[in-house]
Design a protein around this motif. Sequence first.
Motif, PDB file in Angstrom:
ATOM      1  N   ILE A  83       0.852  -1.193   0.000  1.00 47.40           N
ATOM      2  CA  ILE A  83       0.000   0.000   0.000  1.00 47.40           C
ATOM      3  C   ILE A  83       0.884   1.238   0.000  1.00 47.40           C
ATOM      4  CG2 ILE A  83      -1.733   1.306   1.294  1.00 47.40           C
ATOM      5  CD1 ILE A  83      -2.755  -1.346   2.391  1.00 47.40           C
ATOM      6  N   THR A  84       0.610   2.147  -0.901  1.00 43.65           N
ATOM      7  CA  THR A  84       1.350   3.400  -0.986  1.00 43.65           C
ATOM      8  C   THR A  84       0.412   4.572  -0.716  1.00 43.65           C
ATOM      9  OG1 THR A  84       0.965   3.446  -3.383  1.00 43.65           O
ATOM     10  CG2 THR A  84       3.048   2.488  -2.609  1.00 43.65           C
ATOM     11  N   PHE A  85       0.996   5.709  -0.305  1.00 46.72           N
ATOM     12  CA  PHE A  85       0.214   6.906   0.008  1.00 46.72           C
ATOM     13  C   PHE A  85       0.636   8.028  -0.928  1.00 46.72           C
ATOM     14  CE2 PHE A  85       0.118   4.248   3.665  1.00 46.72           C
ATOM     15  CZ  PHE A  85      -1.120   4.435   4.240  1.00 46.72           C
ATOM     16  N   LEU A 142       1.175   8.191  -9.175  1.00 48.83           N
ATOM     17  CA  LEU A 142      -0.102   8.192  -9.886  1.00 48.83           C
ATOM     18  C   LEU A 142       0.085   8.833 -11.249  1.00 48.83           C
ATOM     19  CD1 LEU A 142      -2.618   9.280  -7.120  1.00 48.83           C
ATOM     20  CD2 LEU A 142      -2.521   7.041  -8.220  1.00 48.83           C
ATOM     21  N   LYS A 143      -0.562   8.292 -12.245  1.00 49.58           N
ATOM     22  CA  LYS A 143      -0.538   8.900 -13.565  1.00 49.58           C
ATOM     23  C   LYS A 143      -1.372  10.180 -13.545  1.00 49.58           C
ATOM     24  CE  LYS A 143      -0.059   4.491 -16.029  1.00 49.58           C
ATOM     25  NZ  LYS A 143      -0.685   3.556 -17.005  1.00 49.58           N
ATOM     26  N   GLU A 144      -1.046  11.091 -14.421  1.00 52.33           N
ATOM     27  CA  GLU A 144      -1.767  12.365 -14.484  1.00 52.33           C
ATOM     28  C   GLU A 144      -3.222  12.146 -14.892  1.00 52.33           C
ATOM     29  OE1 GLU A 144       0.145  15.132 -16.971  1.00 52.33           O
ATOM     30  OE2 GLU A 144       2.064  15.088 -15.890  1.00 52.33           O
ATOM     31  N   GLY A 145      -4.109  12.837 -14.178  1.00 51.44           N
ATOM     32  CA  GLY A 145      -5.521  12.820 -14.548  1.00 51.44           C
ATOM     33  C   GLY A 145      -6.307  11.619 -14.076  1.00 51.44           C
ATOM     34  N   VAL A 146      -5.700  10.716 -13.289  1.00 48.67           N
ATOM     35  CA  VAL A 146      -6.458   9.544 -12.842  1.00 48.67           C
ATOM     36  C   VAL A 146      -7.459   9.951 -11.769  1.00 48.67           C
ATOM     37  CG1 VAL A 146      -4.559   7.975 -13.397  1.00 48.67           C
ATOM     38  CG2 VAL A 146      -4.749   8.939 -11.086  1.00 48.67           C
ATOM     39  N   ASP A 154      -3.717   2.692 -12.839  1.00 48.65           N
ATOM     40  CA  ASP A 154      -3.610   4.119 -12.564  1.00 48.65           C
ATOM     41  C   ASP A 154      -2.207   4.534 -12.116  1.00 48.65           C
ATOM     42  OD1 ASP A 154      -6.253   4.440 -13.175  1.00 48.65           O
ATOM     43  OD2 ASP A 154      -6.956   4.350 -11.108  1.00 48.65           O
ATOM     44  N   PHE A 155      -1.313   3.574 -11.893  1.00 46.64           N
ATOM     45  CA  PHE A 155      -0.007   3.866 -11.312  1.00 46.64           C
ATOM     46  C   PHE A 155       1.097   3.812 -12.365  1.00 46.64           C
ATOM     47  CE2 PHE A 155      -2.616   2.219  -7.888  1.00 46.64           C
ATOM     48  CZ  PHE A 155      -2.413   3.160  -6.894  1.00 46.64           C
ATOM     49  N   ASP A 156       2.091   4.658 -12.149  1.00 46.28           N
ATOM     50  CA  ASP A 156       3.309   4.641 -12.952  1.00 46.28           C
ATOM     51  C   ASP A 156       4.407   4.018 -12.091  1.00 46.28           C
ATOM     52  OD1 ASP A 156       5.518   5.058 -14.483  1.00 46.28           O
ATOM     53  OD2 ASP A 156       5.373   7.255 -14.529  1.00 46.28           O
ATOM     54  N   ARG A 157       4.803   2.813 -12.417  1.00 43.83           N
ATOM     55  CA  ARG A 157       5.784   2.077 -11.618  1.00 43.83           C
ATOM     56  C   ARG A 157       7.148   2.002 -12.307  1.00 43.83           C
ATOM     57  NH1 ARG A 157       2.668  -0.508  -7.717  1.00 43.83           N
ATOM     58  NH2 ARG A 157       0.448  -0.666  -8.237  1.00 43.83           N
ATOM     59  N   THR A 158       7.366   2.871 -13.294  1.00 40.83           N
ATOM     60  CA  THR A 158       8.610   2.813 -14.050  1.00 40.83           C
ATOM     61  C   THR A 158       9.783   3.433 -13.302  1.00 40.83           C
ATOM     62  OG1 THR A 158       8.047   4.885 -15.171  1.00 40.83           O
ATOM     63  CG2 THR A 158       7.374   2.822 -16.242  1.00 40.83           C
ATOM     64  N   GLY A 159       9.511   4.335 -12.386  1.00 39.75           N
ATOM     65  CA  GLY A 159      10.582   5.004 -11.655  1.00 39.75           C
ATOM     66  C   GLY A 159      10.910   4.307 -10.357  1.00 39.75           C
TER      67      GLY A 159
END
Length: 244
Positions: free
Chosen positions: A23-25, A49-53, A39-44
Amino acid sequence: MPDFCAAYGCSNRRSLKTRARGITFHLTLLCSEHFRSEDFDRTGQNVRLKEGVVPNIFNFPAHLQRLVATGNTTTSRRAEDNLPMDLSQDVPKPDVGATGDRSLSLKWQATDHLYALPACPKAIKAKLEESSAQLRKLQREKSNALRRENRAKMNMQALLEELKEKNLINKELKDNLECYSDLPVHLLSRQGVEYTKAQRDFALTLHLHGPKAYHYLRDTLHIHLPHPSSLQRYSSLALQTIFS
Protein backbone atom coordinates in the motif's frame (compact mmCIF):
# COMPACT_ATOMS: atom_id res chain seq x y z
CA MET A 1 3.18 12.50 1.73
CA PRO A 2 0.23 11.88 4.09
CA ASP A 3 0.58 9.45 6.99
CA PHE A 4 -2.95 8.12 6.75
CA CYS A 5 -5.72 7.79 4.19
CA ALA A 6 -8.54 10.37 4.31
CA ALA A 7 -11.11 8.27 2.41
CA TYR A 8 -14.38 7.41 4.13
CA GLY A 9 -14.11 4.21 6.19
CA CYS A 10 -10.42 3.61 5.32
CA SER A 11 -8.09 3.03 8.29
CA ASN A 12 -4.84 2.55 6.40
CA ARG A 13 -1.87 4.32 7.97
CA ARG A 14 1.74 4.55 6.88
CA SER A 15 3.49 1.68 8.64
CA LEU A 16 5.66 -1.36 8.02
CA LYS A 17 2.50 -3.47 7.86
CA THR A 18 0.89 -1.43 5.08
CA ARG A 19 4.23 -1.23 3.24
CA ALA A 20 4.49 -5.01 3.35
CA ARG A 21 1.02 -5.18 1.80
CA GLY A 22 2.21 -2.94 -1.04
CA ILE A 23 0.00 0.00 0.00
CA THR A 24 1.35 3.40 -0.99
CA PHE A 25 0.21 6.91 0.01
CA HIS A 26 -0.11 9.83 -2.37
CA LEU A 27 -0.57 13.62 -2.41
CA THR A 28 -4.28 13.16 -3.12
CA LEU A 29 -4.58 12.26 0.61
CA LEU A 30 -5.65 8.78 -0.44
CA CYS A 31 -3.90 5.43 -0.34
CA SER A 32 -3.34 3.18 -3.33
CA GLU A 33 -6.30 0.92 -2.46
CA HIS A 34 -8.68 3.49 -3.95
CA PHE A 35 -7.13 3.37 -7.42
CA ARG A 36 -6.96 0.75 -10.13
CA SER A 37 -3.67 -1.00 -10.82
CA GLU A 38 -3.40 0.67 -14.22
CA ASP A 39 -3.61 4.12 -12.56
CA PHE A 40 -0.01 3.87 -11.31
CA ASP A 41 3.31 4.64 -12.95
CA ARG A 42 5.78 2.08 -11.62
CA THR A 43 8.61 2.81 -14.05
CA GLY A 44 10.58 5.00 -11.66
CA GLN A 45 12.07 4.45 -8.24
CA ASN A 46 8.83 5.50 -6.53
CA VAL A 47 5.28 4.45 -7.33
CA ARG A 48 3.43 7.47 -8.73
CA LEU A 49 -0.10 8.19 -9.89
CA LYS A 50 -0.54 8.90 -13.57
CA GLU A 51 -1.77 12.36 -14.48
CA GLY A 52 -5.52 12.82 -14.55
CA VAL A 53 -6.46 9.54 -12.84
CA VAL A 54 -9.61 9.48 -10.71
CA PRO A 55 -10.05 7.24 -7.65
CA ASN A 56 -13.10 5.02 -7.94
CA ILE A 57 -12.75 2.32 -5.29
CA PHE A 58 -14.55 3.23 -2.08
CA ASN A 59 -16.53 1.43 0.60
CA PHE A 60 -19.45 3.78 1.24
CA PRO A 61 -22.46 2.58 3.28
CA ALA A 62 -25.72 2.04 1.44
CA HIS A 63 -27.31 5.35 2.53
CA LEU A 64 -24.38 7.32 1.04
CA GLN A 65 -24.32 5.52 -2.26
CA ARG A 66 -25.88 7.26 -5.24
CA LEU A 67 -28.50 5.36 -7.16
CA VAL A 68 -27.94 5.30 -10.90
CA ALA A 69 -31.08 5.02 -13.01
CA THR A 70 -30.87 2.61 -15.92
CA GLY A 71 -33.00 2.60 -19.04
CA ASN A 72 -33.48 0.48 -22.10
CA THR A 73 -34.91 3.13 -24.38
CA THR A 74 -33.28 3.96 -27.68
CA THR A 75 -32.44 7.46 -26.46
CA SER A 76 -30.74 6.24 -23.29
CA ARG A 77 -28.72 3.64 -25.20
CA ARG A 78 -27.63 6.25 -27.74
CA ALA A 79 -26.58 8.64 -24.98
CA GLU A 80 -24.70 5.82 -23.26
CA ASP A 81 -22.86 4.94 -26.47
CA ASN A 82 -21.76 8.56 -26.88
CA LEU A 83 -20.17 8.77 -23.44
CA PRO A 84 -16.33 8.69 -23.45
CA MET A 85 -14.87 5.48 -22.05
CA ASP A 86 -12.34 7.44 -19.98
CA LEU A 87 -14.01 10.24 -18.01
CA SER A 88 -10.63 11.65 -17.14
CA GLN A 89 -10.41 12.93 -20.73
CA ASP A 90 -12.77 15.77 -19.77
CA VAL A 91 -10.56 16.89 -16.87
CA PRO A 92 -8.29 19.78 -17.91
CA LYS A 93 -4.64 19.07 -17.26
CA PRO A 94 -2.02 21.73 -16.52
CA ASP A 95 0.56 22.59 -19.14
CA VAL A 96 3.85 21.49 -17.62
CA GLY A 97 5.92 22.68 -20.60
CA ALA A 98 8.74 21.07 -22.49
CA THR A 99 10.83 20.62 -19.34
CA GLY A 100 8.20 18.39 -17.78
CA ASP A 101 7.80 20.32 -14.54
CA ARG A 102 6.58 17.46 -12.38
CA SER A 103 6.13 19.58 -9.24
CA LEU A 104 3.33 21.55 -10.96
CA SER A 105 1.68 18.32 -12.02
CA LEU A 106 1.80 16.88 -8.51
CA LYS A 107 0.39 20.13 -7.08
CA TRP A 108 -2.54 19.90 -9.50
CA GLN A 109 -3.18 16.29 -8.51
CA ALA A 110 -3.10 17.21 -4.81
CA THR A 111 -5.88 19.79 -5.22
CA ASP A 112 -7.95 17.84 -7.73
CA HIS A 113 -9.80 15.49 -5.38
CA LEU A 114 -11.59 17.95 -3.11
CA TYR A 115 -13.96 15.36 -1.65
CA ALA A 116 -11.24 13.98 0.64
CA LEU A 117 -11.56 15.04 4.28
CA PRO A 118 -9.04 17.62 5.55
CA ALA A 119 -6.07 16.13 7.31
CA CYS A 120 -6.78 17.56 10.79
CA PRO A 121 -9.76 18.67 12.95
CA LYS A 122 -8.64 22.33 12.77
CA ALA A 123 -8.93 22.24 9.00
CA ILE A 124 -12.41 20.66 9.26
CA LYS A 125 -13.50 23.37 11.72
CA ALA A 126 -12.13 26.12 9.46
CA LYS A 127 -13.99 24.68 6.48
CA LEU A 128 -17.21 24.50 8.53
CA GLU A 129 -16.84 28.11 9.67
CA GLU A 130 -16.22 29.20 6.09
CA SER A 131 -19.37 27.40 4.92
CA SER A 132 -21.41 28.90 7.79
CA ALA A 133 -20.21 32.41 6.90
CA GLN A 134 -21.17 31.85 3.27
CA LEU A 135 -24.62 30.62 4.36
CA ARG A 136 -25.17 33.70 6.53
CA LYS A 137 -24.15 35.92 3.61
CA LEU A 138 -26.65 34.22 1.30
CA GLN A 139 -29.40 34.55 3.94
CA ARG A 140 -28.70 38.31 4.24
CA GLU A 141 -28.80 38.71 0.47
CA LYS A 142 -32.11 36.83 0.34
CA SER A 143 -33.58 39.01 3.10
CA ASN A 144 -32.44 42.20 1.35
CA ALA A 145 -33.91 41.00 -1.94
CA LEU A 146 -37.28 40.34 -0.26
CA ARG A 147 -37.27 43.82 1.26
CA ARG A 148 -36.50 45.38 -2.12
CA GLU A 149 -39.33 43.37 -3.66
CA ASN A 150 -41.76 44.52 -0.98
CA ARG A 151 -40.74 48.15 -1.50
CA ALA A 152 -41.25 47.78 -5.23
CA LYS A 153 -44.74 46.42 -4.66
CA MET A 154 -45.62 49.19 -2.21
CA ASN A 155 -46.79 51.79 -4.70
CA MET A 156 -50.09 53.57 -5.00
CA GLN A 157 -51.27 51.46 -7.93
CA ALA A 158 -50.66 48.27 -5.93
CA LEU A 159 -52.55 49.76 -2.95
CA LEU A 160 -55.55 50.61 -5.12
CA GLU A 161 -55.57 47.07 -6.55
CA GLU A 162 -55.46 45.60 -3.04
CA LEU A 163 -58.33 47.83 -1.86
CA LYS A 164 -60.39 46.74 -4.86
CA GLU A 165 -59.65 43.05 -4.24
CA LYS A 166 -60.73 43.41 -0.60
CA ASN A 167 -63.96 45.14 -1.72
CA LEU A 168 -63.02 48.24 0.27
CA ILE A 169 -63.54 50.46 -2.78
CA ASN A 170 -65.68 49.99 -5.85
CA LYS A 171 -64.52 50.22 -9.45
CA GLU A 172 -65.82 53.77 -9.84
CA LEU A 173 -63.82 55.04 -6.88
CA LYS A 174 -60.75 53.12 -8.04
CA ASP A 175 -61.02 54.77 -11.44
CA ASN A 176 -61.36 58.20 -9.79
CA LEU A 177 -58.22 57.57 -7.76
CA GLU A 178 -56.16 56.41 -10.73
CA CYS A 179 -54.89 59.94 -11.25
CA TYR A 180 -52.98 59.58 -7.97
CA SER A 181 -51.38 56.25 -8.91
CA ASP A 182 -47.96 57.87 -9.40
CA LEU A 183 -47.82 59.22 -5.84
CA PRO A 184 -44.70 57.86 -4.05
CA VAL A 185 -46.09 55.95 -1.08
CA HIS A 186 -42.80 56.07 0.84
CA LEU A 187 -43.12 59.87 1.09
CA LEU A 188 -46.37 59.43 2.98
CA SER A 189 -44.44 57.76 5.80
CA ARG A 190 -42.28 60.83 6.45
CA GLN A 191 -43.85 62.17 9.60
CA GLY A 192 -43.51 65.89 10.23
CA VAL A 193 -43.30 66.70 6.51
CA GLU A 194 -46.05 68.87 5.08
CA TYR A 195 -48.36 67.00 2.70
CA THR A 196 -48.44 68.08 -0.90
CA LYS A 197 -51.71 69.19 -2.52
CA ALA A 198 -51.93 65.89 -4.43
CA GLN A 199 -51.49 63.89 -1.22
CA ARG A 200 -54.16 65.96 0.57
CA ASP A 201 -56.58 65.59 -2.33
CA PHE A 202 -56.03 61.83 -2.45
CA ALA A 203 -56.64 61.49 1.30
CA LEU A 204 -59.78 63.70 1.18
CA THR A 205 -61.26 61.77 -1.77
CA LEU A 206 -60.56 58.37 -0.25
CA HIS A 207 -61.85 59.35 3.21
CA LEU A 208 -65.03 60.87 1.75
CA HIS A 209 -65.97 58.02 -0.61
CA GLY A 210 -64.21 55.05 0.99
CA PRO A 211 -63.74 55.58 4.75
CA LYS A 212 -63.18 51.86 5.36
CA ALA A 213 -60.40 51.80 2.78
CA TYR A 214 -58.91 54.96 4.29
CA HIS A 215 -58.74 53.44 7.79
CA TYR A 216 -57.42 50.16 6.36
CA LEU A 217 -54.46 51.96 4.78
CA ARG A 218 -53.85 54.11 7.84
CA ASP A 219 -54.48 51.67 10.72
CA THR A 220 -53.64 48.27 9.19
CA LEU A 221 -50.95 49.00 6.60
CA HIS A 222 -49.66 51.97 8.62
CA ILE A 223 -49.55 54.27 5.61
CA HIS A 224 -49.02 57.74 7.06
CA LEU A 225 -52.18 59.39 5.79
CA PRO A 226 -53.38 62.61 7.41
CA HIS A 227 -55.43 62.28 10.58
CA PRO A 228 -59.21 62.74 10.11
CA SER A 229 -59.02 66.00 12.11
CA SER A 230 -56.44 67.28 9.62
CA LEU A 231 -58.79 66.32 6.78
CA GLN A 232 -61.54 68.42 8.35
CA ARG A 233 -59.15 71.34 8.49
CA TYR A 234 -58.21 70.83 4.82
CA SER A 235 -61.92 70.77 3.91
CA SER A 236 -62.59 73.98 5.85
CA LEU A 237 -59.72 75.76 4.13
CA ALA A 238 -60.94 74.56 0.73
CA LEU A 239 -64.45 75.87 1.40
CA GLN A 240 -63.12 79.22 2.60
CA THR A 241 -61.12 79.51 -0.62
CA ILE A 242 -64.20 78.74 -2.73
CA PHE A 243 -66.50 81.25 -1.05
CA SER A 244 -63.99 84.00 -0.39
